[in-house]
Design an enzyme around this catalytic site. Structure first.
Site, PDB file in Angstrom:
ATOM      1  N   ARG A 640       0.837  -1.197   0.000  1.00 48.03           N
ATOM      2  CA  ARG A 640       0.000   0.000   0.000  1.00 48.03           C
ATOM      3  C   ARG A 640       0.875   1.251   0.000  1.00 48.03           C
ATOM      4  O   ARG A 640       1.855   1.339   0.737  1.00 48.03           O
ATOM      5  CB  ARG A 640      -0.871  -0.017   1.255  1.00 48.03           C
ATOM      6  CG  ARG A 640      -1.804   1.156   1.377  1.00 48.03           C
ATOM      7  CD  ARG A 640      -2.691   0.937   2.581  1.00 48.03           C
ATOM      8  NE  ARG A 640      -3.517   2.096   2.821  1.00 48.03           N
ATOM      9  CZ  ARG A 640      -3.826   2.530   4.047  1.00 48.03           C
ATOM     10  NH1 ARG A 640      -3.397   1.880   5.098  1.00 48.03           N
ATOM     11  NH2 ARG A 640      -4.581   3.590   4.192  1.00 48.03           N
ATOM     12  N   ASN A 643       1.988   7.648   0.392  1.00 47.10           N
ATOM     13  CA  ASN A 643       2.138   8.954  -0.247  1.00 47.10           C
ATOM     14  C   ASN A 643       2.895   8.767  -1.567  1.00 47.10           C
ATOM     15  O   ASN A 643       4.120   8.641  -1.587  1.00 47.10           O
ATOM     16  CB  ASN A 643       2.898   9.910   0.683  1.00 47.10           C
ATOM     17  CG  ASN A 643       3.018  11.303   0.100  1.00 47.10           C
ATOM     18  OD1 ASN A 643       3.223  11.484  -1.099  1.00 47.10           O
ATOM     19  ND2 ASN A 643       2.882  12.305   0.956  1.00 47.10           N
ATOM     20  N   GLU A 717      15.200   1.430  -0.375  1.00 50.69           N
ATOM     21  CA  GLU A 717      16.451   0.846  -0.858  1.00 50.69           C
ATOM     22  C   GLU A 717      16.311   0.066  -2.162  1.00 50.69           C
ATOM     23  O   GLU A 717      17.292  -0.241  -2.821  1.00 50.69           O
ATOM     24  CB  GLU A 717      17.047  -0.046   0.249  1.00 50.69           C
ATOM     25  CG  GLU A 717      17.525   0.812   1.401  1.00 50.69           C
ATOM     26  CD  GLU A 717      17.828   0.040   2.671  1.00 50.69           C
ATOM     27  OE1 GLU A 717      18.982  -0.309   2.876  1.00 50.69           O
ATOM     28  OE2 GLU A 717      16.900  -0.192   3.475  1.00 50.69           O
TER      29      GLU A 717
HETATM   30 MO1  MOS Z   1      19.854   1.697   5.771  1.00 50.39          MO
HETATM   31  S1  MOS Z   1      21.644   1.013   5.014  1.00 50.39           S
HETATM   32  O1  MOS Z   1      19.148   0.287   6.456  1.00 50.39           O
HETATM   33  O2  MOS Z   1      20.014   2.958   6.841  1.00 50.39           O
END
Ligand code: MOS
Length: 752
Positions: A640, A643, A717
């Site tokens: 979900r 934003n 990430e």
């Molecule tokens: Mo990140 S490398 O989990 O702050």
């Protein structure tokens, strides 16, 4: 602006208010008008300035320091060296779980890497401290330095990353290779990279007896309080960390480091507030980096292009005195449906600062190598790279057979390919040119990131005026977490966002967990959601037990919170405002609290990941071999979306980091001295706007009923993970040259 960071109401109404809306950052105006104060903006009265003197050699001993010369400088108050460094309650060479690292706090005269702190000079002004540090004129006993693959010391590992097994085997890869019709085998190398957050590591430390207040950027407030408390021999509640804004963290501000500890120690010893701010160059050493890797991949496939074996080995650099190895080979475990997968890591000791977590630790370098290897395997099988991925992506988690909590990877492949225009891509390289004669190449890669969940706590206070205060201690590194978290809280409280004030970024609030592992919105968000529901339940109990309320007798589960009113679930017309309920009960507020963690049984039963696919176009000058990434399209499914504006911005950041990884970023070490030669933002290349010509991030809808009750997954990430391979594969497709060492440079293409 108080440090507790009470956000002023912002005019968001035109977007609507709550979860799912593409709101701008609530703190955006403060930041662009310079009113957001960062740690180093604090100047308590009577404050001193600290500067670390750092080693110019990478291995050996400090024989002499001219402390007298530094002390003779007007303005210098004290010089700390191993000879007079006050004691610490915790041995800095002992790791402190769970994320403990050994730190350099002048425990002896050993030099373990270039840039290591060897003294701390404290003075009345920054200039005096800087000059004092320069006067120390260190003399060294130099030992030969280990800088790379050839002269590092290899060692075997038990664990990699933060406690993952160094070796994982599913099935028997050797029989898988025997059964294969096509086998590819290749070596890949990824460089040392540095976080280079815009805001340097800093601390302003002020003691009051055995209590200390620390203004510092910090991704893990509660954990850090406990660690500092151990170093200084005081209770954790005596440490107050204020971290209202971070100018980037990327993992480097989640762990303790020597310079900050030294500054806090100096403040106690001198009984005055002390400020320390690292220079850019000083950030190349004691505050972590992404370690170098050397990887080998072997992939076996049958005649139809189905994987029979996947073997991923990674040799990962760490320091001479501590261990953090990129879990690079683990990237091959959760993605492709090979009946046999072997992931193995080995360590390499170098005379460098200890690596640490840096945005997608393991996944970034590991998936870069894996996605290039998958491209090579597709070529060997004579298959389109996307068709090869589709033939091999895993329906359930390889090895464990666990179902994914949900998985929209097929949709990511389809949406990304459609938007990019992948169909019609010639199989052979060097098959496309643009109108200017530039070689054009298209490549793709799969993106993947796991979904950890950290325990978090929150408090939600509904106030007599119908507004709410919600509190959790987590940090906003700039990604907009506080905006997304306020949206979640407003939704749970049935209020407009303008009515919800969020306090965060200070450690005496309920523990917001760690801003890391792409988990913060899910973890702290769930705590806020639960706290909001708790507050609503308490409010409902007041109303439904009060004969004077139109909700009398409805029972706690019989009401719905919406727009500042509780409505009977079975009769929407019967409702009462929060203001009226609290007024009649003669209460100034009602407080909800909550803790949130992921149940272990749900975690064990499901594999939880965000998924994506990235498509890249590059153009290569056939004469100069200059490479330009002309288009990047990423399609990501991450549950979900709270934003979409901020999520897209996270994907963009990750994808731009992918351009950086593929083509630009590398810390280069002088083999003679072990010093990093480009420890500055002029020569450590990262993309600027001119390097990013066209970016698109598609938010593929996904509902995940297991990852957490909000259905929210991480987005921070994943963006880098598919992009690096996609760009490298596009370079091959443009030129026919397979480069297996990052960053890909002009000379890699010229040399052929
Ligand atoms: Mo990140 S490398 O989990 O702050």
């Amino acid at each position: 602006m108080s440090l507790e960071t009470a956000f002023p109401p912002t005019p968001h109404r035109r977007h609507g208010s709550n979860a799912g809306q593409p709101l701008t950052r609530r703190d955006g105006v403060l930041k662009v008008t310079g009113r957001a104060t960062y740690a180093a903006d604090n100047h308590p009265e009577n404050m001193l300035y600290a500067v670390t003197a750092v080693s110019r050699i990478a291995r050996g001993r400090v024989m002499t320091l001219d402390v007298d010369a530094a002390l003779a400088h007007p303005g210098v108050v004290e010089v700390f060296t191993p000879a007079n460094r006050p004691p610490l309650a915790h041995d800095p060479d002992e790791k402190m779980p769970p994320f403990g690292f050994r730190v350099e706090v002048l425990q002896d005269d050993r030099v373990r890497y270039a840039g290591q702190p060897i003294a701390l000079v404290v003075a009345e002004t920054l200039e005096a401290a800087t000059e004092g540090a320069a006067l120390l004129d260190p003399r060294y006993e130099i030992e030969s330095v280990r800088t790379g693959l050839r002269n590092g010391d290899r060692f075997e590992l038990e664990a990699v990353g933060v406690g993952s097994p160094a070796r994982t085997a599913y099935g028997d890869v050797e029989s898988g290779f025997e059964a294969a019709f096509h086998v590819i085998e290749a070596d890949y190398a990824t460089p040392a990279q540095y976080h280079n957050a815009m805001e340097p590591h800093a601390v302003v430390a002020e003691w009051d007896g055995d209590r200390v207040t620390l203004d510092m950027p910090n991704q893990a407030l509660a954990l850090s309080c406990a660690s500092y408390a151990a170093f200084f021999g005081i209770p954790a509640e005596n440490v107050l960390i204020r971290s209202p804004f971070l100018g980037g963290g990327f993992g480097s501000k989640a762990i303790l480091n020597g310079p900050q500890i030294l500054a806090i120690l100096a403040a106690r010893a001198l009984d005055r507030p002390v400020k320390l701010v690292l220079t850019r160059a000083q950030m190349y050493g004691p505050v972590g980096h992404r370690g170098q890797t050397w990887q080998k991949l072997r992939i076996g496939a049958d005649r139809d292009g189905r994987l029979t074996a996947l073997h991923h080995q990674a040799l990962c650099a760490t320091s001479s005195f501590d261990e953090f190895m990129e879990p690079a080979a683990s990237a091959s475990l959760p993605l492709y449906a090979s009946p046999a997968i072997l992931s193995e890591h080995e360590g390499l000791r170098l005379d460098i600062g200890t690596p640490g977590p840096m945005r997608a630790p393991g996944e970034a370098p590991g998936s870069a190598a894996l996605e290039v290897a998958m491209d090579e395997a597709a070529v060997a099988c004579g298959m389109d790279p996307l068709a090869f991925r589709l033939a091999n992506y895993a329906e359930t988690e390889p090895g464990t057979g666990r179902p994914f909590s949900s998985k929209a990877l097929r949709e990511c492949y389809a949406e990304g390919a459609r938007r990019f225009g992948w169909a019609g891509r010639p199989l052979e390289p060097r098959g496309m040119r643009d109108e200017n004669g530039f070689l054009v190449g298209w490549g793709m890669g799969t993106a993947l990131f796991h979904c950890p969940h950290f325990p978090a706590e929150a408090r939600a206070t509904l106030r007599a005026d119908g507004t709410a205060l919600v509190e959790t201690s987590g940090a906003d590194m700039g990604q907009g977490a506080w905006t997304a978290l306020a949206q979640i809280a407003a939704e749970a409280l049935g209020l407009d966002l303008d009515q919800v004030e969020l306090h965060s970024g200070i450690s005496n609030l309920p523990d917001g967990g760690i801003a890391g592992g792409s988990s913060h919105t899910a973890s702290a968000g769930l705590a806020l959601h639960n706290a909001g529901e708790d507050a609503i339940a308490r409010l409902a109990a007041l109303a439904t037990t009060d004969p004077a309320s139109p909700l009398f007798g409805a029972g706690n589960i019989g009401v719905v919170a919406r727009s500042g009113r509780l409505h009977r679930r079975d009769d929407d017309g019967r409702s009462e405002s929060y203001v009226d309920i609290l007024a009649r009960a003669d209460l100034s507020e009602v407080v909800g609290t909550a803790k949130a963690a992921r149940p272990a049984d749900v975690e064990e039963a499901h594999a939880m990941y965000s998924h994506g696919a990235v498509f890249a176009e590059v153009k290569v000058d056939p004469d100069l071999c200059q490479i330009r990434v002309t288009r990047l399209v990423g399609a990501f499914a991450a549950g979900r979306i709270i934003n979409p504006r901020l999520v897209r911005s996270q994907y963009f950041g990750g994808m731009i980091w992918g351009i950086s990884f593929a083509l630009q970023e590398e810390a280069i070490t002088d083999r003679r001295t072990g010093r990093i030669m480009n420890a500055n933002l002029a020569e450590y290349h990262v993309p600027v706007n001119a390097d990013v010509l066209s970016l698109e991030a598609i938010l593929v809808p996904e509902e995940d009923a297991y990852v957490n009750p909000l259905g929210v997954k991480g987005v921070g990430e994943i963006g880098v993970t598919g992009t690096v391979g996609a760009i490298a594969n596009a370079v091959w497709h443009a030129t026919g040259i397979r480069v297996r060492r990052f960053p890909i440079r002009i000379e890699d293409l010229l040399a052929r």
